[in-house]
Design an enzyme around this catalytic site. Structure first.
Site, PDB file in Angstrom:
ATOM      1  CB  ILE A  16      33.243   4.683  38.349  1.00 17.67           C
ATOM      2  CG1 ILE A  16      33.013   4.958  37.315  1.00 17.67           C
ATOM      3  CG2 ILE A  16      34.129   3.292  38.558  1.00 17.67           C
ATOM      4  CD1 ILE A  16      34.378   5.382  36.348  1.00 17.67           C
ATOM      5  N   GLY A  17      29.985   5.781  38.864  1.00 13.26           N
ATOM      6  CA  GLY A  17      29.143   6.992  39.054  1.00 13.26           C
ATOM      7  C   GLY A  17      28.070   7.237  37.807  1.00 13.26           C
ATOM      8  N   GLY A  18      27.273   8.154  38.054  1.00 10.15           N
ATOM      9  CA  GLY A  18      26.038   8.262  37.337  1.00 10.15           C
ATOM     10  C   GLY A  18      25.460   9.605  37.564  1.00 10.15           C
ATOM     11  N   GLY A  19      24.740   9.865  36.509  1.00 12.35           N
ATOM     12  CA  GLY A  19      23.893  11.157  36.632  1.00 12.35           C
ATOM     13  C   GLY A  19      22.338  10.948  36.226  1.00 12.35           C
ATOM     14  N   GLY A  20      21.877  12.324  35.766  1.00  8.41           N
ATOM     15  CA  GLY A  20      20.515  12.251  35.523  1.00  8.41           C
ATOM     16  C   GLY A  20      20.282  11.609  34.325  1.00  8.41           C
ATOM     17  CG  MET A  21      20.416  13.279  30.952  1.00  9.17           C
ATOM     18  SD  MET A  21      20.649  14.630  29.686  1.00  9.17           S
ATOM     19  CE  MET A  21      22.133  15.445  30.409  1.00  9.17           C
ATOM     20  CE  LYS A  39      29.038  10.857  30.976  1.00  7.70           C
ATOM     21  NZ  LYS A  39      29.167  12.167  31.087  1.00  7.70           N
ATOM     22  CG  ASP A 133      26.004  20.008  34.435  1.00  4.46           C
ATOM     23  OD1 ASP A 133      25.523  20.728  35.522  1.00  4.46           O
ATOM     24  OD2 ASP A 133      25.563  18.829  34.555  1.00  4.46           O
TER      25      ASP A 133
END
Length: 750
Positions: A16-21, A39, A133
């Site tokens: 459902i999502g994601g980021g840099g880490m 996560k 953030d």
């Protein structure tokens, strides 16, 4: 990862999502039977022991936060090289998606969201956790409107080896605080700066700083001012703009002291007495703001330096450092001083054997000294004249390029024609072509944005205009022939409010509920939000009450149907026995009397073909005398038989005794009964059963005597012995006045 079961408990459903880490998945908690968000750290971080250790510690710290506006952390775990955090799953959208879809948001909605974010930050700061953030991507909006802040503690888990990646600071550069961009230690006020940017973006639909690279954006946070919110959206209350301006100060000292202070300001900013409060001002400019310094033109500076050197070199020998005599005092009393090492001119010494006889001769020396000032004065004057000419020439040349500057008019919310006129009157030009886009809430041909607002530019500069094409228009389809319900559903799907769809009904040959016409017409464009759609719908054919045909004769019924425009097919007429008179209508189909029927409808009649085979007929012969002999009495006879109850036989007026034949019809389940009324008073009742008649029982006359017996020489009148007074058995021969069995009215001759 899809389908994998982490820790034997969390079944991964979908990403459902994601980021840099990290990557975020939706999962099912098998043990508690609920949805959770998991996560999972990216692979490049799984071998950094310091990162893993601090990651777990920070995750545990974030799990200690218990607040309705903070995404709860349920669990932290590891499976082989997979490190994960299990969090609360929020059904809804993130704030970034909402801003993209419908920014700028209404001020009250933006303040409500900012309030909840600030409340979450206040709770986190109270627990010594800095988010670092804050951005719309990390703000979740549930379907119930509840705001949830996520990703607490992750930024603190970054080690020294991962704080920068290819020269960029970890985080979102568009929401950096200036101190974050510098790489110095960030605190609570850094989160408030980021929240100020989020609120700025919600109410204006734009970011305060944009650039071609992350570094250029970071520098703008440090050095440049942003466009004030009210210049982009003039409908923002001054109190809300003041909050944004204070939260986004580059100097942390001038921001809010704490999240609690900002929260208090947000709670009261929409109160009526605060909406138009004075604009906030600050005593000092931001410390990192870029300042414009006056430039020094190189050619003039060089000449000024040359002039100064020339003036110094022309001075008489003395204490000047450029005199050529070194550090002499300016006196010639000491001859040996001439041999000193000067920094300028040098001279040859006389040969040692030669006598310098003129050394002490002063002839002409005084005149020479008097003329020494002339050359310096001429040099200085010439230099000044040259400088003046150069300066005049430079100013003249610069004046050719020094174009007058003007203030750019603010033309937002003006029509395009008005905006062009205002810009042209100010000496500016409109950059062609203007940008035309559909803009919800802005009328057609109205400017909603412009370049260089509230700036001072040179005459003849180009200004870009952004003009609304009006709200998004939809072409109307042709709904003729479709059902009203399907048409309404299609219009609602286009965004037309159901209450904006009008319905007009009219009679037609179409099926009831069919759309006959529409407004706007097919192909016309309309705004779904404001349109008033009108549909003309078929009500079917015009109707009228169905006439009652029962008990009419066949001929009368057919004539009546034709006069109403109804269709009767004589071949479809049904004939069946009944206790009604032969040829009488006994039923009508399919419309009962008074039912709604339209012209052209087909009607089927059922006609009596006579009595059934089992029916019996019987005649009551009733002899009735007047109440008093020689006086007139009114006789009324009512009967009941297989044909119905209380059927009126008729009325008669008699002066003497008469016989009245009353014919009745019986079926196996009925009893015939005749009731006599004389002078409107019940007199007598006579009856016969079906079995009595069938067995042939006597049909002797029934007698209703009067109160006095008539004279013996005057015989009673009967059917076999009529007199001039008239005979009741032949009512048609009598004068009008009484009602007979056939419904006519007769009157016995007096």
């Amino acid at each position: 990862m899809i389908g994998h079961e982490l820790g034997g408990r969390y079944e991964i459903i979908t990403r459902i999502g994601g980021g840099g880490m990290a990557l975020v998945y939706k999962a099912q908690d098998i043990l508690l039977n609920r949805n959770v968000a998991v996560k999972v750290l990216r692979q490049q971080f799984v071998h950094d022991e310091e990162f893993i250790r601090r990651f777990r510690r920070e995750a545990q710290s974030a799990a200690a936060l218990s607040h309705p506006n903070v995404v709860s952390i349920y669990d932290v775990g590891q499976e082989d090289d997979t490190h994960y955090i299990v969090m609360e799953y929020v059904e809804g959208n993130n704030l970034n998606e909402i801003i993209k879809e419908r920014a700028p948001l209404q001020t009250d909605e933006a303040v409500r969201i900012a309030l909840q974010i600030c409340d979450a930050l206040e709770h986190a700061h109270h627990n010594q956790i800095i988010h670092r953030d804050i951005k719309p991507h990390n703000i979740l909006i549930g379907k119930n409107g509840r705001v949830k802040v996520t990703d607490f503690g992750i930024a603190r888990a970054v080690t020294s080896s991962t704080i920068t990646q290819t020269g960029s600071v970890v985080g979102s550069v568009h929401y950096f605080s200036p101190e974050h961009a510098k790489g110095v230690v960030t605190g609570e006020k850094s989160d408030l700066y980021s929240l100020g940017i989020v609120l700025y973006q919600m109410v204006t639909g734009k970011l305060p700083f944009l650039g071609e690279s992350p570094i250029s954006v970071a520098l703008k946070h440090l050095q440049e001012n942003f466009a004030e919110p009210k210049t982009l959206n003039p409908y923002i209350p001054q109190s809300v703009e003041n909050i944004i301006l204070r939260a986004m100060r580059k100097n942390p000292v001038e921001r809010y002291d704490s999240a609690a202070e900002m929260l208090s300001d947000l709670e009261s900013c929409l109160q009526p007495e605060r909406l138009n409060e004075p604009k906030i001002t600050f005593s000092n400019p931001d410390f990192d703001e870029t300042r414009v310094m006056p430039a020094i033109r190189g050619s003039i500076a060089d000449k000024m330096t040359a002039t100064t050197s020339s003036v110094k070199s022309s001075e008489p020998n003395g204490s000047g450092s450029g005199s050529g005599l070194g550090s002499g005092t300016g006196s010639n009393s000491n001859p040996s001083s001439n041999s000193g090492s000067g920094s300028g001119n040098s001279f040859k010494e006389k040969e040692s054997g030669e006598q310098d006889t003129d050394r002490w001769n002063s002839d002409g020396l005084e005149e020479t000294r008097k003329r020494k000032w002339v050359k310096p004065v001429i040099t200085v004057a010439t230099t000044l004249i040259i400088i003046g000419l150069v300066y005049w020439g430079a100013m003249t040349v610069l004046s050719w390029f020094d174009i007058e500057e003007v203030d750019v008019p603010y033309v937002v919310n003006k029509t395009e024609t008005e905006a062009r006129t205002m810009l042209e009157q100010a000496g500016l030009k409109v950059e062609e072509p203007s940008v035309y886009t559909e803009k919800e809430g802005v009328p057609k041909d109205v400017v909603y944005e412009q370049s260089k607002p509230n700036q001072r530019v040179k005459v003849g500069s180009f200004i870009k205009l952004y003009v609304s094409k009006g709200p998004k228009m939809v072409a109307a389809s042709d709904y003729s022939g479709k059902s009203y319900e399907d048409t309404v559903a299609a219009l609602v799907a286009l965004g037309v409010p159901e209450e904006s769809i009008g319905k007009n009904e009219e009679y037609s040959d179409e099926t009831p509920g069919t759309v006959l016409s529409q407004s706007p017409e097919a192909g016309a464009e309309f705004d779904p939000k404001t349109v008033q759609f009108s549909l003309t719908v078929s009500q079917g054919k015009e109707t009228f009450p169905m006439p009652k045909l029962i008990d009419l004769s066949e001929k009368e019924a057919i004539a009546l149907l034709k006069s109403k425009g109804l269709v009767i097919n004589e071949a479809d007429i049904v004939r069946e026995p009944s206790y009604k008179e032969k040829g009488t209508v006994i039923a009508q189909y399919p419309f009962d009397p008074e039912a709604a029927v339209s012209e052209g409808a087909a009607i089927t009649l059922t006609i009596s073909s006579g009595l059934p085979e089992e029916a019996l007929e019987y005649t009551f012969n009733i002899v009735i005398s007047p109440a008093e002999a020689g006086k007139s009495s009114e006789i009324r006879i009512v009967y009941s038989d297989a044909r119905g109850e209380n059927i009126e036989w008729g009325k008669r007026k008699i002066k003497d005794t008469q016989t009245f034949p009353v014919k009745v019809v019986l079926d196996p389940n009925t009893e015939a009964m005749v009731t006599i009324y004389r002078d409107n008073q019940f007199t007598d009742t006579f009856s016969k059963t079906y079995d009595e008649v069938k067995s042939g029982a006597s049909g002797a006359p029934e007698t209703v005597p009067g109160t006095e017996t008539p004279p013996a020489d005057q015989p009673a009148q009967t059917e076999e012995n009529p007199t001039d007074e008239g005979n009741a058995t032949n009512p048609t021969d009598e004068t009008d006045g009484t009602e007979g069995t056939d419904g006519t009215t007769n009157e016995t001759a007096q």
